[in-house]
Design a protein around this motif. Sequence first.
Motif, mmCIF file in Angstrom:
data_model
loop_
_atom_site.group_PDB
_atom_site.id
_atom_site.type_symbol
_atom_site.label_atom_id
_atom_site.label_comp_id
_atom_site.label_asym_id
_atom_site.label_seq_id
_atom_site.Cartn_x
_atom_site.Cartn_y
_atom_site.Cartn_z
ATOM 1 N N MET A 43 0.975 -1.280 -0.083
ATOM 2 C CA MET A 43 0.104 0.140 0.120
ATOM 3 C C MET A 43 0.774 1.085 0.011
ATOM 4 O O MET A 43 2.024 1.305 0.546
ATOM 5 C CB MET A 43 -0.838 -0.166 1.351
ATOM 6 C CG MET A 43 -2.005 1.126 1.325
ATOM 7 S SD MET A 43 -3.324 0.623 2.581
ATOM 8 C CE MET A 43 -3.932 -0.722 2.152
ATOM 9 N N ILE A 44 0.432 2.310 -0.794
ATOM 10 C CA ILE A 44 1.331 3.479 -0.732
ATOM 11 C C ILE A 44 0.237 4.561 -0.580
ATOM 12 O O ILE A 44 -0.681 4.737 -0.787
ATOM 13 C CB ILE A 44 1.897 3.677 -2.261
ATOM 14 C CG1 ILE A 44 1.031 3.511 -3.243
ATOM 15 C CG2 ILE A 44 3.153 2.586 -2.330
ATOM 16 C CD1 ILE A 44 1.769 3.603 -4.718
ATOM 17 N N LYS A 45 1.106 5.735 -0.152
ATOM 18 C CA LYS A 45 0.414 7.008 -0.087
ATOM 19 C C LYS A 45 0.166 7.859 -1.292
ATOM 20 O O LYS A 45 1.369 7.840 -2.092
ATOM 21 C CB LYS A 45 1.103 8.077 0.965
ATOM 22 C CG LYS A 45 0.477 9.230 1.303
ATOM 23 C CD LYS A 45 -0.386 9.208 1.912
ATOM 24 C CE LYS A 45 -1.183 10.508 2.529
ATOM 25 N NZ LYS A 45 -2.463 10.542 2.673
ATOM 26 N N LEU A 46 -0.886 8.301 -1.724
ATOM 27 C CA LEU A 46 -1.002 9.064 -2.886
ATOM 28 C C LEU A 46 -1.110 10.400 -2.804
ATOM 29 O O LEU A 46 -1.650 10.776 -1.818
ATOM 30 C CB LEU A 46 -2.264 8.136 -3.843
ATOM 31 C CG LEU A 46 -2.453 6.792 -4.168
ATOM 32 C CD1 LEU A 46 -3.652 6.464 -4.869
ATOM 33 C CD2 LEU A 46 -1.277 6.594 -4.962
ATOM 34 N N PRO A 47 -0.932 11.128 -3.811
ATOM 35 C CA PRO A 47 -0.992 12.562 -3.659
ATOM 36 C C PRO A 47 -2.517 13.162 -3.792
ATOM 37 O O PRO A 47 -3.479 12.146 -4.159
ATOM 38 C CB PRO A 47 -0.457 12.925 -5.167
ATOM 39 C CG PRO A 47 -0.604 12.239 -6.137
ATOM 40 C CD PRO A 47 -0.230 10.919 -5.243
ATOM 41 N N SER A 48 -3.035 14.121 -3.446
ATOM 42 C CA SER A 48 -4.283 14.650 -3.132
ATOM 43 C C SER A 48 -4.677 15.122 -4.662
ATOM 44 O O SER A 48 -3.985 15.746 -5.222
ATOM 45 C CB SER A 48 -4.541 15.796 -2.277
ATOM 46 O OG SER A 48 -5.734 16.213 -2.306
#
Length: 100
Positions: A43-48
């Motif tokens: 799982m990765i953090k995505l930009p807004s």
Amino acid sequence: MNILITSALSARAHQVKARLTANNILLGDYNDVPAFMLTQGKMIKLPSPQSSSFAHQMLTLCLDNAIEVLYLLDVAEAEALNESEQLFLEYNIEINTDEI
């Protein structure tokens, strides 16, 4: 084939993941993701999608992770990338919004 599915914290993302047969599937979300979920590597953090550079940030993220298919499950993300679909195709990245 490397696939990225957005809205990772939703049940819908996990339903889409369960239907796919690819080996390398990443889940990503721009909402607050618990740190323990990020450290497992799937799982990765995505930009807004509200960011003015969202399309550029997503393209960079896809290229860095060798993503070939991007499943957008969030309407805001789909709208933000709507005008950039041709750019993604030039890098052989398919944008799929059929699951919204």
